[in-house]
Motif scaffolding. Structure first.
Motif, PDB file in Angstrom:
ATOM      1  N   CYS A 143       0.807  -1.091  -0.032  1.00 11.08           N
ATOM      2  CA  CYS A 143      -0.061   0.000  -0.052  1.00 11.08           C
ATOM      3  C   CYS A 143       0.805   1.114   0.124  1.00 11.08           C
ATOM      4  CB  CYS A 143      -0.949   0.007   1.173  1.00 11.08           C
ATOM      5  SG  CYS A 143      -2.352  -1.133   1.105  1.00 11.08           S
ATOM      6  N   ILE A 144       2.004   1.339   0.858  1.00 10.36           N
ATOM      7  CA  ILE A 144       2.835   2.363   0.704  1.00 10.36           C
ATOM      8  C   ILE A 144       3.415   2.486  -0.506  1.00 10.36           C
ATOM      9  CG2 ILE A 144       5.062   3.427   1.616  1.00 10.36           C
ATOM     10  CD1 ILE A 144       4.339   1.894   4.351  1.00 10.36           C
ATOM     11  N   ALA A 145       4.011   1.524  -1.125  1.00 13.28           N
ATOM     12  CA  ALA A 145       4.604   1.608  -2.348  1.00 13.28           C
ATOM     13  C   ALA A 145       3.715   2.152  -3.576  1.00 13.28           C
ATOM     14  CB  ALA A 145       5.199   0.122  -2.852  1.00 13.28           C
ATOM     15  N   ASN A 146       2.428   1.664  -3.612  1.00  8.36           N
ATOM     16  CA  ASN A 146       1.517   2.243  -4.553  1.00  8.36           C
ATOM     17  C   ASN A 146       0.446   3.533  -4.151  1.00  8.36           C
ATOM     18  OD1 ASN A 146       1.467  -0.024  -6.823  1.00  8.36           O
ATOM     19  ND2 ASN A 146       1.830  -0.867  -4.606  1.00  8.36           N
ATOM     20  N   ARG A 147       0.918   4.149  -2.743  1.00  7.18           N
ATOM     21  CA  ARG A 147       0.258   5.223  -2.268  1.00  7.18           C
ATOM     22  C   ARG A 147      -1.332   4.764  -2.213  1.00  7.18           C
ATOM     23  NH1 ARG A 147       2.347  10.271  -1.374  1.00  7.18           N
ATOM     24  NH2 ARG A 147       4.327  10.488  -1.799  1.00  7.18           N
ATOM     25  N   LYS A 148      -1.613   3.585  -1.558  1.00  5.89           N
ATOM     26  CA  LYS A 148      -2.876   3.313  -1.287  1.00  5.89           C
ATOM     27  C   LYS A 148      -3.363   3.309  -0.071  1.00  5.89           C
ATOM     28  CE  LYS A 148      -4.094   2.759  -5.948  1.00  5.89           C
ATOM     29  NZ  LYS A 148      -4.911   3.833  -6.310  1.00  5.89           N
ATOM     30  N   CYS A 149      -4.415   3.793   0.652  1.00  2.00           N
ATOM     31  CA  CYS A 149      -4.625   3.475   2.012  1.00  2.00           C
ATOM     32  C   CYS A 149      -5.028   2.169   2.488  1.00  2.00           C
ATOM     33  CB  CYS A 149      -6.066   4.509   2.193  1.00  2.00           C
ATOM     34  SG  CYS A 149      -6.678   4.071   3.928  1.00  2.00           S
ATOM     35  N   CYS A 150      -4.260   1.732   3.466  1.00  3.32           N
ATOM     36  CA  CYS A 150      -4.065   0.280   3.891  1.00  3.32           C
ATOM     37  C   CYS A 150      -5.679   0.025   4.493  1.00  3.32           C
ATOM     38  CB  CYS A 150      -3.077   0.055   4.762  1.00  3.32           C
ATOM     39  SG  CYS A 150      -3.210   1.067   6.428  1.00  3.32           S
ATOM     40  N   LEU A 151      -6.332   1.067   4.972  1.00  2.60           N
ATOM     41  CA  LEU A 151      -7.816   0.915   5.235  1.00  2.60           C
ATOM     42  C   LEU A 151      -9.109   0.818   4.579  1.00  2.60           C
ATOM     43  CD1 LEU A 151      -7.555   2.868   8.651  1.00  2.60           C
ATOM     44  CD2 LEU A 151      -6.898   0.516   8.347  1.00  2.60           C
ATOM     45  N   SER A 152      -8.713   1.951   3.211  1.00  2.00           N
ATOM     46  CA  SER A 152      -9.993   2.142   2.492  1.00  2.00           C
ATOM     47  C   SER A 152      -9.590   1.762   1.018  1.00  2.00           C
ATOM     48  CB  SER A 152     -10.313   3.394   2.728  1.00  2.00           C
ATOM     49  OG  SER A 152      -9.576   4.315   2.060  1.00  2.00           O
ATOM     50  N   GLY A 153      -8.487   1.638   0.685  1.00  6.63           N
ATOM     51  CA  GLY A 153      -8.064   1.496  -0.783  1.00  6.63           C
ATOM     52  C   GLY A 153      -7.915   2.870  -1.661  1.00  6.63           C
ATOM     53  N   LYS A 154      -8.245   3.975  -0.877  1.00  2.00           N
ATOM     54  CA  LYS A 154      -8.245   5.222  -1.569  1.00  2.00           C
ATOM     55  C   LYS A 154      -6.902   5.695  -1.821  1.00  2.00           C
ATOM     56  CE  LYS A 154     -12.952   6.639   0.221  1.00  2.00           C
ATOM     57  NZ  LYS A 154     -13.638   7.531   1.025  1.00  2.00           N
ATOM     58  N   PRO A 155      -6.853   6.674  -2.592  1.00  2.00           N
ATOM     59  CA  PRO A 155      -5.355   7.336  -2.362  1.00  2.00           C
ATOM     60  C   PRO A 155      -5.032   7.957  -1.321  1.00  2.00           C
ATOM     61  CG  PRO A 155      -6.799   8.268  -4.322  1.00  2.00           C
ATOM     62  CD  PRO A 155      -7.591   7.307  -3.576  1.00  2.00           C
ATOM     63  N   ALA A 156      -3.570   7.562  -1.001  1.00  2.00           N
ATOM     64  CA  ALA A 156      -3.066   7.676   0.496  1.00  2.00           C
ATOM     65  C   ALA A 156      -2.091   8.679   0.538  1.00  2.00           C
ATOM     66  CB  ALA A 156      -2.658   6.540   0.921  1.00  2.00           C
ATOM     67  N   GLU A 157      -2.083   9.501   1.921  1.00  2.00           N
ATOM     68  CA  GLU A 157      -1.198  10.601   2.146  1.00  2.00           C
ATOM     69  C   GLU A 157      -0.159   9.424   3.122  1.00  2.00           C
ATOM     70  OE1 GLU A 157      -3.428  13.260   4.436  1.00  2.00           O
ATOM     71  OE2 GLU A 157      -4.287  14.221   2.741  1.00  2.00           O
ATOM     72  N   ILE A 158       0.980  10.167   3.304  1.00  2.00           N
ATOM     73  CA  ILE A 158       1.895   9.235   4.126  1.00  2.00           C
ATOM     74  C   ILE A 158       1.761   9.682   5.549  1.00  2.00           C
ATOM     75  CG2 ILE A 158       4.288   8.647   4.487  1.00  2.00           C
ATOM     76  CD1 ILE A 158       2.873   7.356   2.045  1.00  2.00           C
ATOM     77  N   HIS A 159       1.441   9.136   6.468  1.00  2.00           N
ATOM     78  CA  HIS A 159       1.235   9.257   7.924  1.00  2.00           C
ATOM     79  C   HIS A 159       2.510   8.897   8.507  1.00  2.00           C
ATOM     80  CE1 HIS A 159       0.064   9.896  12.085  1.00  2.00           C
ATOM     81  NE2 HIS A 159       0.188   8.656  12.332  1.00  2.00           N
ATOM     82  N   HIS A 160       3.294   9.805   9.265  1.00  2.00           N
ATOM     83  CA  HIS A 160       4.524   9.432  10.103  1.00  2.00           C
ATOM     84  C   HIS A 160       3.999   8.868  11.403  1.00  2.00           C
ATOM     85  CE1 HIS A 160       6.128  12.022   6.845  1.00  2.00           C
ATOM     86  NE2 HIS A 160       7.206  11.373   6.950  1.00  2.00           N
ATOM     87  N   VAL A 161       4.348   7.461  11.686  1.00  2.00           N
ATOM     88  CA  VAL A 161       4.146   7.089  12.833  1.00  2.00           C
ATOM     89  C   VAL A 161       5.181   7.514  13.842  1.00  2.00           C
ATOM     90  CG1 VAL A 161       3.890   4.651  14.005  1.00  2.00           C
ATOM     91  CG2 VAL A 161       2.968   5.105  11.841  1.00  2.00           C
ATOM     92  N   ASP A 162       6.299   7.505  13.088  1.00  2.00           N
ATOM     93  CA  ASP A 162       7.556   8.126  13.900  1.00  2.00           C
ATOM     94  C   ASP A 162       7.357   9.848  13.730  1.00  2.00           C
ATOM     95  OD1 ASP A 162       8.431   5.793  15.046  1.00  2.00           O
ATOM     96  OD2 ASP A 162       9.834   5.577  13.223  1.00  2.00           O
ATOM     97  N   ALA A 163       6.906  10.432  14.653  1.00  2.84           N
ATOM     98  CA  ALA A 163       6.779  11.775  14.644  1.00  2.84           C
ATOM     99  C   ALA A 163       7.906  12.571  14.117  1.00  2.84           C
ATOM    100  CB  ALA A 163       6.377  12.505  15.942  1.00  2.84           C
ATOM    101  N   ILE A 164       7.815  13.580  13.179  1.00  2.03           N
ATOM    102  CA  ILE A 164       8.899  14.346  12.570  1.00  2.03           C
ATOM    103  C   ILE A 164       9.109  15.279  13.454  1.00  2.03           C
ATOM    104  CG2 ILE A 164       9.679  15.904  10.756  1.00  2.03           C
ATOM    105  CD1 ILE A 164       8.282  13.998   8.827  1.00  2.03           C
ATOM    106  N   GLY A 165       8.133  15.968  14.063  1.00  2.00           N
ATOM    107  CA  GLY A 165       8.437  17.151  14.956  1.00  2.00           C
ATOM    108  C   GLY A 165       8.183  18.472  14.318  1.00  2.00           C
TER     109      GLY A 165
END
Length: 201
Positions: A121-143
């Motif tokens: 899903c990350i490689a194809n920018r697809k939401c892992c929950l809905s299959g819609k186009p995805a934004e990249i959410h940083h689990v490790d906060a950038i600050g």
């Protein structure tokens, strides 16, 4: 002689043939489970609706596509092993992600390997929950205040989320979100950084 012991003949044969690599496979003798079969046929049905192929036709097309891409031997869904079924199902799920094929239920629920699914899903920018186009959410906060374009992302954990889920993740917090949806961040490797246009070094 033990199961993993090489006889001198075999060892000499390998050296004389100058074999540089070998492969060890652990074969799962258990047969395909009813749940695996159900998920495979549901995914084949979704692909069939998208492509116009039906029934046995889409099954044959996707089996041969799987064999051509992976080099696997021909198999039957009637009596293949659990390992073969798992590999075929993973292939079908990644095929849906790569080709933007909508499915009757979340592929997350069908996936035999959640980390591999989220990676695709990350490689194809697809939401892992809905299959819609995805934004990249940083689990490790950038600050706050840091330029995302200048940060080295290699090794950082991320999730691909549609806008509404991305907003929710920030609202309820990382741990609550991951627990609610049974997902987790995947560490970015060089391939993913390149695909996403993020700095790896």
């Amino acid at each position: 002689m033990g199961f993993w012991t090489f006889t001198p003949f075999k060892h000499t044969y390998l050296l004389n043939k100058q074999q540089m690599h070998c492969e060890t496979r652990l074969i799962d003798g258990r047969q395909i489970s009813p749940q695996q079969r159900r998920y495979i046929y549901a995914t084949l049905r979704d692909i069939g609706l998208f492509t116009g192929f039906v029934g046995e036709e889409i099954k044959a097309v996707m089996k041969y596509e799987f064999i051509a891409r992976t080099g696997a031997e021909y198999f039957s869904l009637a009596d293949c092993t659990m390992s073969q079924a798992r590999e075929f199902l993973t292939f079908l799920i990644e095929f849906c992600i790569e080709n933007d094929i909508g499915t009757s239920e979340s592929l997350l629920m069908r996936s035999p390997d959640i980390s591999q699914y989220i990676y695709a899903c990350i490689a194809n920018r697809k939401c892992c929950l809905s299959g819609k186009p995805a934004e990249i959410h940083h689990v490790d906060a950038i600050g706050a205040g840091r330029d995302r374009n200048e940060i080295v992302h290699l090794g950082m954990r991320v999730l691909p989320l549609a806008r509404e889920y991305h907003t929710e993740a920030h609202t309820i917090g990382r741990d609550s979100f991951c627990k609610k949806y049974h997902v987790f961040g995947i560490a970015l490797d060089e391939y993913l950084c390149e695909k996403l246009g993020l700095k790896a070094k």
